[in-house]
Motif scaffolding. Structure first.
Motif, mmCIF file in Angstrom:
data_model
loop_
_atom_site.group_PDB
_atom_site.id
_atom_site.type_symbol
_atom_site.label_atom_id
_atom_site.label_comp_id
_atom_site.label_asym_id
_atom_site.label_seq_id
_atom_site.Cartn_x
_atom_site.Cartn_y
_atom_site.Cartn_z
ATOM 1 N N ASN A 111 0.852 -1.180 0.000
ATOM 2 C CA ASN A 111 0.000 0.000 0.000
ATOM 3 C C ASN A 111 0.886 1.226 0.000
ATOM 4 O O ASN A 111 1.899 1.288 0.709
ATOM 5 N N SER A 112 0.496 2.189 -0.808
ATOM 6 C CA SER A 112 1.253 3.434 -0.871
ATOM 7 C C SER A 112 0.270 4.595 -0.947
ATOM 8 O O SER A 112 -0.727 4.537 -1.667
ATOM 9 N N SER A 113 0.576 5.625 -0.191
ATOM 10 C CA SER A 113 -0.295 6.799 -0.185
ATOM 11 C C SER A 113 -0.038 7.720 -1.361
ATOM 12 O O SER A 113 -0.811 8.636 -1.629
ATOM 13 N N SER A 114 1.035 7.492 -2.098
ATOM 14 C CA SER A 114 1.387 8.359 -3.218
ATOM 15 C C SER A 114 0.481 8.069 -4.416
ATOM 16 O O SER A 114 0.293 6.920 -4.804
ATOM 17 N N TYR A 170 5.334 3.618 2.132
ATOM 18 C CA TYR A 170 4.602 2.461 1.642
ATOM 19 C C TYR A 170 4.495 1.438 2.763
ATOM 20 O O TYR A 170 5.224 1.476 3.754
ATOM 21 N N GLU A 171 3.581 0.502 2.589
ATOM 22 C CA GLU A 171 3.361 -0.565 3.554
ATOM 23 C C GLU A 171 3.516 -1.899 2.846
ATOM 24 O O GLU A 171 2.975 -2.098 1.750
ATOM 25 N N LEU A 201 1.544 9.548 -10.558
ATOM 26 C CA LEU A 201 1.755 8.560 -11.614
ATOM 27 C C LEU A 201 3.104 8.708 -12.289
ATOM 28 O O LEU A 201 3.562 7.780 -12.974
ATOM 29 N N GLN A 202 3.769 9.853 -12.109
ATOM 30 C CA GLN A 202 5.083 10.041 -12.709
ATOM 31 C C GLN A 202 6.163 9.270 -11.958
ATOM 32 O O GLN A 202 7.170 8.874 -12.547
ATOM 33 N N TYR A 203 5.951 9.050 -10.666
ATOM 34 C CA TYR A 203 6.957 8.365 -9.847
ATOM 35 C C TYR A 203 6.287 7.238 -9.050
ATOM 36 O O TYR A 203 6.113 7.321 -7.832
ATOM 37 N N PRO A 204 5.890 6.169 -9.730
ATOM 38 C CA PRO A 204 5.271 5.061 -8.994
ATOM 39 C C PRO A 204 6.310 4.293 -8.188
ATOM 40 O O PRO A 204 7.520 4.367 -8.447
ATOM 41 N N VAL A 205 5.819 3.546 -7.223
ATOM 42 C CA VAL A 205 6.669 2.652 -6.443
ATOM 43 C C VAL A 205 6.665 1.290 -7.133
ATOM 44 O O VAL A 205 5.600 0.722 -7.397
#
Length: 754
Positions: free
Chosen positions: A22-25, A98-99, A28-32
């Motif tokens: 899970n990510s709060s970001s 992120y989680e 879309l330019q810098y995905p995890v």
């Protein structure tokens, strides 16, 4: 950028790991980026996870959960440790939270006859393992859900890594179905060498594929509320399918059910033969002492075709009507043509005089040479054989291609089966739907044998110049009956072809010969009292071709196109008027450029100048045109068939009523056939309206109507419809064949025309 190393120890024989991130970001330019490395495979994804739907819409998910492809320990090594690497990376110039959570699945392996409940979403697909028990060769995977949407996909895949469990790749491997509320897939052990498989569940990001609407987003991005609604609760149950013994029982049941009709026909034919022999000896002993029964003179106003001879008629024998006697060769091989009689001006004038009488008798409309008329009706038989061959061959080739595509691609959305009762055999996916059409072929062949027997007896009687055959009863012409038998057999063949892979593209295979059967029955019913003026085979089959073309156009364009229904209604009304006019004027009304002038003259003389009642009782029912224009039914093919069937039933009812009003009788055999026809048709129509699938809807919506088998654990409601409709058509044909047997001892100048 980070790296996480996880150590997992196998305890159970088959274990699976699920990774949740899970990510709060929402950038879309810098995905995890997450990459999971295992001993035999690599799995990667990004957060936000992006799905693309219809019209370039994008669906972004911040929570992703994936099941890692399990590694089953070998018998030599037993439970062991396995290292899993999880790489987490991002090119963002700022920190991203992120989680990450890794868990062991407690219920990864599905059990037979045990329901399992779970939840899935587009970014959190699920899949489970199933192993065949030792005594099970085939299973049915049943999946149900309380909610229609979101749309989902159920896939069965071989034990191969990676597992295709996302919307854009779930169709790459195995067998799959789209689903709303239920789905069912039959899986056989022989298709999986390892005797085990994965059952994969994928939730689609939008519902368009299942018949639902798409979100009304203008800019192409769908909000978070829509994504949060894409969670679906599912229940999966795997149950053993039927055993091979059930296949054998079903085939024996089908054969024996219809072979009983053969046995009944043999018994009736034997009883008829005994009665004929007894009648022959009674006539033989009494004919020396009794006078000839024909002493009445010809009624006034009736000439050719009436009976005006006494008992001194030489060369004619009297026997029981309908019983043939042994004779030599057939005398039907005449080289005369109809034109030898009908092109003479005096004959044309005579027709106009005879057919304008107020009260017509059968002798007035059976004036042509019997051999010429028989040849005219035999063309029906030869033409329908030609049509059947040229129609059936490309149909068989096409459905074989359909079935091959289904087997190769695994796309079970191509064919609209009742998947809860679809039993495969060999390459066929629903053998039960094909087997149940056997009745049409067996009973069609039996009807041909019955007609052949009557034809042989009639020809023998004609060769012996039997007075009952020559001058009494309805003139016997069997060409239309032969055509009806072939049409019934072809209905079974083409219905079986349609059910190889029923869908929108081949619906006409199942209905084409139904139109022809209904049309041939109406022609035969009309021919009974109008043997000289019935339609030719060429015009009849051309009319059937037009009807089939209209049916195809109606399915393609008739759903929402108002103009189609207007044009179709006009064609329907005009065709009805033309047919009614031909019937009313006994075939003496010509359709040419002068038709409008003659119609105006008739309207002026009969409606304006003087109000005169119709000369004959005739009618044609075209209220269906108004109904179709107002309601525009979705199933246009069934609507057209309904027009034919309703007109046939009304005409048959009219015929029977007029027959009884004319003091004619119904003998026991036709009366039994009428009752049996009514009862069997009522039962058949009940099962016909138990809709189990519909190619007018999406495959997922069609599967909502699927239901389990109801007969022998092998046949469903539609199969029972096949059985009963075959029997009902057979009895219907027997009604037409035997309805006027009571007139075999009535002179033709005493038989009214209606």
């Amino acid at each position: 950028m980070g790296l996480c190393v996880c150590l997992f120890h196998f305890i159970t024989p088959v274990d699976a790991v699920r990774v949740y991130v899970n990510s709060s970001s929402e950038n879309l330019q810098y995905p995890v980026l997450f990459v999971v490395r295992q001993q035999k495979g690599v799995l990667s994804w990004q957060v936000p996870l992006i799905f693309r739907g219809l019209y370039q819409r994008t669906y972004n998910y911040q929570e992703v959960s994936r099941t890692l492809c399990p590694s089953e320990p070998t018998p030599e090594t037993g439970p062991s440790d396995q290292i899993i690497f999880v790489d987490v990376a991002s090119m963002a110039p700022f920190n991203i939270a992120y989680e990450l959570l890794v868990t062991r699945l407690e219920n990864f392996q599905l059990e037979t006859n045990k329901a399992f409940n779970f939840t899935a979403s587009p970014s959190q697909p699920q899949y489970f393992l199933y192993k065949f028990p030792q005594d099970v060769d085939s299973v049915i995977i049943k999946v149900v859900s309380d909610a229609v949407y979101p749309c989902s996909v159920v896939s069965v895949q071989d034990i191969v890594c990676p597992v295709y469990d996302l919307d854009h790749n779930v169709e790459f491997n195995g067998v799959y179905q789209s689903m709303t509320k239920q789905a069912a897939i039959t899986v056989q052990r022989k298709d999986f060498p390892g005797e085990q498989f994965f059952v994969v569940f994928v939730i689609k990001p939008e519902d368009y594929a299942c018949g639902g609407s798409v979100p009304s987003s203008i800019h192409g991005n769908v909000n978070r509320t829509w994504n949060l609604q894409r969670t679906k609760n599912l229940q999966v149950t795997i149950v053993p399918s039927i055993k091979k013994s059930i296949y054998v029982q079903a085939m024996f049941f089908s054969f024996l059910s219809f072979l009983s009709f053969y046995l009944g026909s043999v018994v009736v034919a034997f009883v008829h033969y005994i009665r004929c022999v007894e009648g022959f000896y009674k006539n033989r002993s009494g004919i020396m002492t009794s006078s000839h029964p024909i002493t009445a003179s010809t009624p006034e106003g009736s000439s050719y075709g009436a009976i005006g001879m006494s008992s001194s008629s030489g060369g004619r024998q009297l026997s029981s009507p309908g019983c043939g006697l042994p004779a030599g060769s057939d005398t039907d091989s005449s080289v005369e043509e109809e034109s030898d009689f009908d092109t003479m001006p005096e004959i044309e004038s005579d027709k106009n005089v005879i057919r304008t009488k107020v009260f017509l008798y059968l002798s007035d409309l059976s004036r042509k040479d019997r051999r010429i008329v028989s040849k005219k009706y035999k063309i029906y038989f030869w033409n329908i054989i030609t049509i059947a061959v040229f129609y059936a061959l490309p149909v068989i080739q096409l459905v074989i291609t359909y079935q091959t595509v289904v087997n190769v691609t695994g796309n079970q959305d191509i064919c609209y089966y009742n998947f809860l009762c679809a039993h495969p055999l060999g390459v066929l996916s629903a053998f039960n739907n094909i087997l149940s059409n056997m009745g049409h072929m067996l009973l069609g062949f039996l009807f041909l044998l019955i007609v052949l027997r009557r034809d042989i007896l009639h020809r023998r009687a004609m060769e012996m110049k039997d007075i009952y055959t020559l001058d009494y009863g309805i003139p016997k012409h069997f060409g239309l009956f032969y055509a009806m038998g072939i049409a019934l057999m072809m209905e079974g063949v083409l219905s079986a072809c349609y059910h190889v892979c029923p869908n929108y593209s081949n619906f006409q295979f199942d209905t084409s010969f139904m139109y022809m059967i209904a049309g041939l029955c109406m022609l035969k019913l009309y021919q009974t009292r109008h043997p000289d003026i019935n339609a030719s085979a060429y015009s009849a089959y051309a009319s059937f071709a037009v009807v089939i073309c209209l049916a195809v156009l109606g399915v393609v364009f008739g759903k929402n196109d108002m103009w189609f229904w207007v044009i179709f209604s006009m064609i329907h009304v005009l065709a009805s008027l033309a047919l009614s006019t031909q019937i009313y004027y006994m075939g003496r009304f010509k359709i040419d450029l002068g038709i409008f002038r003659r119609a105006a003259m008739v309207l002026y003389t009969d409606c304006i100048q003087q109000c005169s009642r119709p000369m004959y009782m005739v009618g044609h029912f075209s209220s269906h045109a108004i109904f179709g224009l107002l309601y525009r039914p979705r199933d246009f093919a069934s609507y057209i068939l309904g027009i034919f069937i309703c007109n046939l039933l009304l005409y048959l009812a009219f015929y029977i009523i007029m027959k009884l009003r004319s003091s004619e009788k119904l003998l026991p055999i036709p009366l039994f056939c009428i009752v049996a026809t009514a009862v069997v048709w009522a039962a058949a129509l009940y099962f016909f309206f138990q809709t189990l699938s519909s190619w007018e809807e999406t495959p997922a919506e069609s599967r909502e109507k699927n239901r389990p088998c109801i007969l022998l654990g092998f046949f469903d409601d539609h199969d029972v419809w096949h059985f009963l409709s075959a029997a009902a058509l057979f009895f219907s044909f027997l009604v037409l064949l035997t309805l006027d047997d009571d007139l075999d001892t009535v002179r033709r100048d005493k038989i009214p025309v209606f």
